[in-house]
Design a protein around this motif. Sequence first.
Motif, PDB file in Angstrom:
ATOM      1  N   GLU A   1      12.295 -29.880 -26.308  1.00 32.76           N
ATOM      2  CA  GLU A   1      12.255 -29.488 -27.716  1.00 32.76           C
ATOM      3  C   GLU A   1      11.133 -28.476 -27.941  1.00 32.76           C
ATOM      4  O   GLU A   1      10.311 -28.591 -28.851  1.00 32.76           O
ATOM      5  N   GLU A   2      11.120 -27.453 -27.095  1.00 32.71           N
ATOM      6  CA  GLU A   2      10.129 -26.387 -27.210  1.00 32.71           C
ATOM      7  C   GLU A   2      10.774 -25.047 -26.893  1.00 32.71           C
ATOM      8  O   GLU A   2      11.441 -24.889 -25.861  1.00 32.71           O
ATOM      9  N   PHE A   3      10.575 -24.082 -27.783  1.00 28.07           N
ATOM     10  CA  PHE A   3      11.224 -22.788 -27.677  1.00 28.07           C
ATOM     11  C   PHE A   3      10.225 -21.689 -28.035  1.00 28.07           C
ATOM     12  O   PHE A   3       9.274 -21.919 -28.784  1.00 28.07           O
ATOM     13  N   LEU A   4      10.467 -20.502 -27.512  1.00 30.18           N
ATOM     14  CA  LEU A   4       9.670 -19.326 -27.853  1.00 30.18           C
ATOM     15  C   LEU A   4      10.588 -18.300 -28.499  1.00 30.18           C
ATOM     16  O   LEU A   4      11.599 -17.906 -27.912  1.00 30.18           O
ATOM     17  N   TYR A   5      10.223 -17.886 -29.712  1.00 32.07           N
ATOM     18  CA  TYR A   5      10.977 -16.854 -30.426  1.00 32.07           C
ATOM     19  C   TYR A   5      10.122 -15.600 -30.515  1.00 32.07           C
ATOM     20  O   TYR A   5       8.992 -15.635 -31.020  1.00 32.07           O
ATOM     21  N   THR A   6      10.627 -14.479 -29.997  1.00 31.23           N
ATOM     22  CA  THR A   6       9.917 -13.209 -30.078  1.00 31.23           C
ATOM     23  C   THR A   6      10.789 -12.226 -30.855  1.00 31.23           C
ATOM     24  O   THR A   6      11.985 -12.109 -30.618  1.00 31.23           O
ATOM     25  N   ALA A   7      10.159 -11.522 -31.815  1.00 32.77           N
ATOM     26  CA  ALA A   7      10.919 -10.650 -32.702  1.00 32.77           C
ATOM     27  C   ALA A   7       9.993  -9.629 -33.335  1.00 32.77           C
ATOM     28  O   ALA A   7       8.768  -9.761 -33.276  1.00 32.77           O
ATOM     29  N   GLY A   8      10.594  -8.611 -33.969  1.00 31.65           N
ATOM     30  CA  GLY A   8       9.803  -7.667 -34.728  1.00 31.65           C
ATOM     31  C   GLY A   8       9.006  -8.369 -35.800  1.00 31.65           C
ATOM     32  O   GLY A   8       7.869  -8.012 -36.088  1.00 31.65           O
ATOM     33  N   SER A   9       9.605  -9.392 -36.397  1.00 32.84           N
ATOM     34  CA  SER A   9       8.904 -10.253 -37.347  1.00 32.84           C
ATOM     35  C   SER A   9       9.483 -11.653 -37.269  1.00 32.84           C
ATOM     36  O   SER A   9      10.706 -11.829 -37.261  1.00 32.84           O
ATOM     37  N   GLY A  10       8.610 -12.650 -37.247  1.00 31.25           N
ATOM     38  CA  GLY A  10       9.026 -14.046 -37.289  1.00 31.25           C
ATOM     39  C   GLY A  10       8.700 -14.703 -38.615  1.00 31.25           C
ATOM     40  O   GLY A  10       8.794 -15.928 -38.738  1.00 31.25           O
ATOM     41  N   ASP A  11       8.342 -13.902 -39.622  1.00 26.33           N
ATOM     42  CA  ASP A  11       7.916 -14.467 -40.896  1.00 26.33           C
ATOM     43  C   ASP A  11       9.032 -15.235 -41.602  1.00 26.33           C
ATOM     44  O   ASP A  11       8.770 -16.202 -42.314  1.00 26.33           O
TER      45      ASP A  11
END
Length: 453
Positions: free
Chosen positions: A134-144
């Motif tokens: 139950e652990e994930f990494l989200y990378t994006a231009g914005s995660g707001d």
Amino acid sequence: MDITEAQRATYEAVLRLKDAPFVAQRPAYFSPAAAAQAESNNLQAYGHFAQTLLPLEYTGWIDECGAHVASCYIGDWSPLHKLVVRGSQARAFLAWHGMRDLSHFEYGQIKHHVQLDENGWVASEGVLCRLGEEEFLYTAGSGDWLLWQASQGSWDVEVQDVSPEQFIFGIQGPAALDTLEKLTGESLRDIAFSRSRMSGINGVPVRILRTGISGELGYELHGPVGHANEIWSAAVESGGQFGIRQLGFRSQPVQHIEAGIATNGLDYISSSVVTPAVPRQFRMAFPGGSFVPRNGVTDYFRKPAELGWGFRKGVPDRDFLGRDALVADAAEGEPYRTLVGLRWNASDVTAVLAATLGEGDLPDAMELPRGRGPVFDQVLVGGQCVGASTGRTVSVNLRSTISLCVIDPAHAEPGTEVVVLWGKPGTPQREIRATVTALPFKPDRRRTDVSAL
């Protein structure tokens, strides 16, 4: 204070003072690899990628723009927002806030995570990597948008912004694998496309992700910022015999257009800009270009199908935010506009570029290899607007000026002749002929069989 603490402190200050005057009241925020990059940044010129200042060029944009096809590059994507999502409902939370199916999601797997608002507009999109149960990494231009959604309701989930603690370096191109295997000292041919695993560089743990933002064989390195300088330098040295280039900020977006990939904040505007989750990563200005919105800012928003991210077999039954809006759209029977490529007429482009050497009024300049910030231009057929062109760039690999275009389906057939209206309203606008082209512009080599290399 070590580099990790310094990056965190400066990052938080920049976010807190985002509207303050630059430098005088708002601190300058550089890449964690800035010291290593400065050795080759002979011009000492920088550009803003989100809050981060990156070198514009190293060996020149023409040389750098061709590296992912001829050899490989190392580029700095550390400015991306990086969020760790964990908790007993982490996957359920992400499944509700993304339109992709997460029921079959292996450890180390990577998925394109497209997040919609209740109207079905794209609110955020990026790369989601599963790190644990139950652990994930989200990378994006914005995660707001995702951060804000986590603060709503009663999800048993924690979303931690680890942006200043981690670097992201992209190594893309046919020589990327050779460079990385020399860098890590191990075979990486077990990493399939859209998969990742841990490795090490000089004793430093790093995660290697096989991605394809360039449309070529490519990887990302994720690691701790305290070792960013040494790993950047080691990668440049390891790739030296393979012709590696360092990729400046000026050239970074070009490959996305060649690969037919729309970029948040450049080729469309996230719908979260009108919500409490307005992206802090983007210092938004009203888009340039000849396109004139009739319905305000929403004319710059996009439905997923308009960016090539729709469903092939209709909207699925599982629940996710924005699903009801997509179902309603489908029930109305109106076909979505579609994403295509445009090849611009070379003579017409040359006339704009050479306008400063001739007589008459001057049109808006064409920056090379592409303009900075979002630019939306009208696409005309018979004098009527049928679409919007974005991302106009000179591709040294294709020896052509190209762009993306969201266009009415009736004019989406490859070979269709259209006109791009160049220049902001009130300027001496020019009509530039263009031809609709299928995407991607060049062969898709992301899934290259590395076992045969």
